[in-house]
Design a protein around this motif. Structure first.
Motif, PDB file in Angstrom:
ATOM      1  N   LEU A 373      -5.530  58.460 -68.107  1.00  0.00           N
ATOM      2  CA  LEU A 373      -5.142  57.344 -67.233  1.00  0.00           C
ATOM      3  C   LEU A 373      -6.146  56.088 -67.540  1.00  0.00           C
ATOM      4  N   THR A 374      -5.464  54.919 -67.340  1.00  0.00           N
ATOM      5  CA  THR A 374      -6.270  53.809 -67.559  1.00  0.00           C
ATOM      6  C   THR A 374      -6.708  53.346 -66.070  1.00  0.00           C
ATOM      7  N   GLY A 375      -7.679  52.252 -66.083  1.00  0.00           N
ATOM      8  CA  GLY A 375      -8.245  51.693 -64.890  1.00  0.00           C
ATOM      9  C   GLY A 375      -8.725  52.353 -63.839  1.00  0.00           C
ATOM     10  N   GLU A 376      -9.560  53.471 -64.226  1.00  0.00           N
ATOM     11  CA  GLU A 376     -10.074  54.332 -63.134  1.00  0.00           C
ATOM     12  C   GLU A 376     -11.355  53.546 -62.773  1.00  0.00           C
ATOM     13  N   GLU A 377     -12.004  52.851 -63.989  1.00  0.00           N
ATOM     14  CA  GLU A 377     -13.413  52.007 -63.547  1.00  0.00           C
ATOM     15  C   GLU A 377     -13.026  50.787 -62.937  1.00  0.00           C
ATOM     16  N   LEU A 378     -11.654  50.531 -62.839  1.00  0.00           N
ATOM     17  CA  LEU A 378     -11.409  49.085 -61.808  1.00  0.00           C
ATOM     18  C   LEU A 378     -11.102  49.515 -60.579  1.00  0.00           C
ATOM     19  N   GLY A 379     -11.113  50.795 -60.331  1.00  0.00           N
ATOM     20  CA  GLY A 379     -10.733  50.995 -58.874  1.00  0.00           C
ATOM     21  C   GLY A 379      -9.542  52.054 -58.836  1.00  0.00           C
ATOM     22  N   LEU A 380      -9.385  53.122 -59.610  1.00  0.00           N
ATOM     23  CA  LEU A 380      -8.582  54.117 -59.686  1.00  0.00           C
ATOM     24  C   LEU A 380      -7.142  53.655 -59.957  1.00  0.00           C
ATOM     25  N   LEU A 381      -7.172  52.498 -60.264  1.00  0.00           N
ATOM     26  CA  LEU A 381      -5.872  51.731 -60.541  1.00  0.00           C
ATOM     27  C   LEU A 381      -4.521  52.635 -61.488  1.00  0.00           C
ATOM     28  N   GLY A 382      -4.938  53.054 -62.433  1.00  0.00           N
ATOM     29  CA  GLY A 382      -3.985  53.924 -63.208  1.00  0.00           C
ATOM     30  C   GLY A 382      -3.526  55.161 -62.569  1.00  0.00           C
ATOM     31  N   SER A 383      -3.942  55.797 -61.938  1.00  0.00           N
ATOM     32  CA  SER A 383      -3.763  56.869 -61.098  1.00  0.00           C
ATOM     33  C   SER A 383      -3.244  56.661 -60.220  1.00  0.00           C
ATOM     34  N   ALA A 384      -3.559  55.588 -59.283  1.00  0.00           N
ATOM     35  CA  ALA A 384      -2.815  55.176 -57.932  1.00  0.00           C
ATOM     36  C   ALA A 384      -1.392  55.012 -58.342  1.00  0.00           C
ATOM     37  N   TYR A 385      -1.285  54.127 -59.670  1.00  0.00           N
ATOM     38  CA  TYR A 385       0.205  53.538 -60.173  1.00  0.00           C
ATOM     39  C   TYR A 385       0.788  54.911 -60.488  1.00  0.00           C
ATOM     40  N   PHE A 386       0.369  55.689 -61.189  1.00  0.00           N
ATOM     41  CA  PHE A 386       1.020  56.792 -61.491  1.00  0.00           C
ATOM     42  C   PHE A 386       1.531  57.865 -60.551  1.00  0.00           C
ATOM     43  N   ALA A 387       0.528  58.016 -59.657  1.00  0.00           N
ATOM     44  CA  ALA A 387       0.791  58.727 -58.454  1.00  0.00           C
ATOM     45  C   ALA A 387       1.967  58.348 -57.479  1.00  0.00           C
ATOM     46  N   ARG A 388       1.960  56.894 -57.342  1.00  0.00           N
ATOM     47  CA  ARG A 388       2.729  56.220 -56.723  1.00  0.00           C
ATOM     48  C   ARG A 388       4.169  56.202 -57.412  1.00  0.00           C
ATOM     49  N   TYR A 389       4.216  55.920 -58.512  1.00  0.00           N
ATOM     50  CA  TYR A 389       5.431  55.630 -59.430  1.00  0.00           C
ATOM     51  C   TYR A 389       5.367  56.550 -60.622  1.00  0.00           C
ATOM     52  N   PRO A 390       5.490  57.821 -60.273  1.00  0.00           N
ATOM     53  CA  PRO A 390       5.442  58.661 -61.580  1.00  0.00           C
ATOM     54  C   PRO A 390       6.557  58.742 -62.486  1.00  0.00           C
ATOM     55  N   THR A 391       6.309  59.305 -63.792  1.00  0.00           N
ATOM     56  CA  THR A 391       7.087  59.368 -64.513  1.00  0.00           C
ATOM     57  C   THR A 391       8.431  60.545 -64.453  1.00  0.00           C
ATOM     58  N   VAL A 392       7.947  61.285 -63.612  1.00  0.00           N
ATOM     59  CA  VAL A 392       8.591  62.477 -63.141  1.00  0.00           C
ATOM     60  C   VAL A 392       9.127  62.218 -61.379  1.00  0.00           C
TER      61      VAL A 392
END
Length: 547
Positions: A373-392
């Motif tokens: 994941l990207t952007g964890e150090e910026l506020g969990l951003l990559g995980s928030a995006y993936f969990a909200r808009y996952p590729t599955v």
């Protein structure tokens, strides 16, 4: 297991699959799983960390060539293992469009006959959605900013916040504890609650007179969706809210001039757990201008397809953040923040976990996703995006097992599974830990709020049970004070340029950590029942549709 362990097992006339935690009631591991565990390599783990923490990656800041080198490396490793792409458009990546917003000089906050000083009395977060925002509105004080009638507490009960600027205190609500407190005091929750009650602005009053206002000179980062709208933000959760900022305790005192109840009585009530919300006799005009820098970054997503005719359409996620801090202020002569422990070790864990799965001739029933994941150090951003808009399909994700800075500075002799107590994952962790002879302990540092500070929390707020395994307190010399040792290490190394490959590492501990996380995920992938929230669990009720 090591070659020595294998030899001992054979000498004793035992199959590899017969090895289990001495004294445990665990059934022996299947031979194929034991062999998969043995594929996890301390040497390969070290090689992953060494590459990812190399100076040429320049601290893996999202949107930079150094971060792209990290993306290319982990993608290449997954390809070598035969892990299939599971990102956008049948690739290994999910694009995450990051917007870094900056507050332009000249922002103002004023009321009739009074002006407040930027940087001393107030500060504004940049608005990622509107380059220019201005609002004039009456002010209401909403205590801690909590609205949780199910917990018997509601700062908004009887308070009209519609079209108002809401002021909340960031002091600690002592009447709440545990998960309820973690969720209620999260800034994102406070902002979402204010928006739900119709607020057009939110001002956060710092907790103490000596507390400095936040410094956002480096900007605040959000994620843009496919249509260019703000999809994920830690500071602006609704177009309705025009202005978000912080104010000093002295400014808060000025807001209370002429109010029905002064700050002394108001905060005395709050300390006893009684709401003390009220309208304030002030109308504020707030104005902020913002500018933007947009860059593309990427989550890396690979998959191993499960063997179950039905369950292969469900997924267990192994996640770790790939980013770090890049180049920053020099500390002891070094300005390159390599992020070896944070989080090259977590990424190395996922790559070794992927190797274990890939080695299985018979894959587990459920499919497995490996998400860097990207952007964890910026506020969990990559995980928030993936969990909200996952590729599955989101509903097909049954659990997240996150690996973030396992802090492998000593032998791994016990573990703390953050968040496992919320769901049936607790039993899966206990079973896997017993197989490896690892006692399970309670969090030695609950005040750190670690469960909501890493990427697993992004999955939790989407209703997906999650766990993040950390080191336990047990030490080889019997002093059992590893958390104290880690704290000393953290004081001088965490988020510092000194977190590089020349620091303290125990790569055998990393190997064992990866083995444990693999076993947890494998068990979940094999279990015919998907993980469930425990009855009455706060997160399950709040996000998982539980009772």
């Amino acid at each position: 297991m090591t070659f020595r362990m294998k030899s001992l097992a054979l000498a004793l006339g035992l199959g590899v699959c017969a090895l289990a935690h001495p004294g445990s009631a665990q059934a022996p591991l299947p031979r194929s799983v034991a062999k998969a565990l043995d594929k996890v390599s301390a040497a390969d783990y070290k090689a992953h960390v060494t590459y990812l923490a190399d100076d040429k990656l320049r601290g893996r800041q999202p949107g930079t060539p150094g971060y792209q080198l990290a993306v290319d490396y982990v993608t290449g490793q997954l390809k070598k293992l035969g892990v299939q792409p599971a990102g956008d458009h049948q690739t290994y990546v999910q694009k995450v469009r990051l917007r870094r917003a900056f507050t332009e000089p000249g922002g103002t906050l004023s009321s009739s006959g009074a002006a407040y000083r930027a940087g001393a009395d107030f500060m504004f977060y940049p608005n990622p959605q509107q380059p220019a925002a201005e609002v004039t509105a009456p002010v209401v004080f909403a205590g801690f900013g909590i609205s949780a009638p199910e917990l018997g507490y509601d700062d908004y009960a009887g308070l009209d916040a519609q079209g108002k600027i809401v002021v909340v205190t960031r002091t600690e609500p002592r009447h709440l504890a545990g998960n309820e407190k973690l969720y209620a005091t999260d800034l994102l929750t406070i902002l979402q609650t204010a928006a739900r009650h119709g607020a057009v602005g939110v001002l956060l009053a710092v907790s103490k007179p000596t507390t400095k206002l936040p410094n956002v000179g480096k900007g605040a980062v959000s994620v843009l969706g496919p249509e260019g709208q703000v999809a994920v933000s830690r500071t602006y959760t609704s177009r309705q809210i025009q202005v978000v900022g912080s104010v000093s305790t002295a400014t808060l005192q000025r807001f209370f001039a002429g109010a029905a109840t002064d700050t002394t009585r108001t905060f005395a009530a709050l300390r006893t757990g009684k709401p003390a919300s009220q309208p304030l006799a002030v109308t504020l005009t707030a104005s902020v201008r913002s500018r933007y820098q947009d860059v593309d970054s990427y989550n890396v997503v690979g998959k191993i397809v499960g063997s179950g005719a039905r369950l292969r359409d469900e997924y267990v996620v192994h996640s770790a953040h790939l980013d770090h801090l890049g180049i920053g202020a020099a500390v002891r002569g070094d300005s390159l923040y390599n992020g070896a422990h944070d989080n090259a070790t977590g990424v190395a864990s996922v790559l070794e976990i992927a190797k274990a799965y890939a080695s299985l001739r018979q894959k587990p029933k459920r499919s497995v996703l490996f998400v860097l994941l990207t952007g964890e150090e910026l506020g969990l951003l990559g995980s928030a995006y993936f969990a909200r808009y996952p590729t599955v399909p989101k509903a097909s994700i049954v659990a997240d097992i996150n690996t973030d800075m396992p802090t492998i500075i000593a032998p791994l002799l016990s573990v703390v599974p953050l968040g496992a107590e919320n769901s049936s994952l607790e039993a899966e962790v206990a079973k896997a830990a017993a197989q490896l002879g690892l006692p399970v302990e309670a969090d030695p540092e609950p005040i750190q709020n670690r469960f909501i500070r890493s990427d697993q929390y992004s999955f939790v707020v989407q209703g997906i049970p999650a766990v993040h395994v950390k080191y336990g307190n047990k030490t080889a010399d019997g002093t059992n004070n590893l958390s104290e040792q880690v704290q000393k290490w953290r004081d001088v190394t965490y988020h510092q340029p000194q977190d590089d490959i020349n620091g303290t590492f125990d790569f055998e501990a990393g190997r064992k950590y990866a083995q444990l996380n693999f076993l947890i995920g494998y068990q979940v992938a094999q279990n015919l029942q998907r993980p469930t929230w425990k009855p009455g669990n706060f997160f399950g009720k709040r996000f998982g549709g539980g009772q």
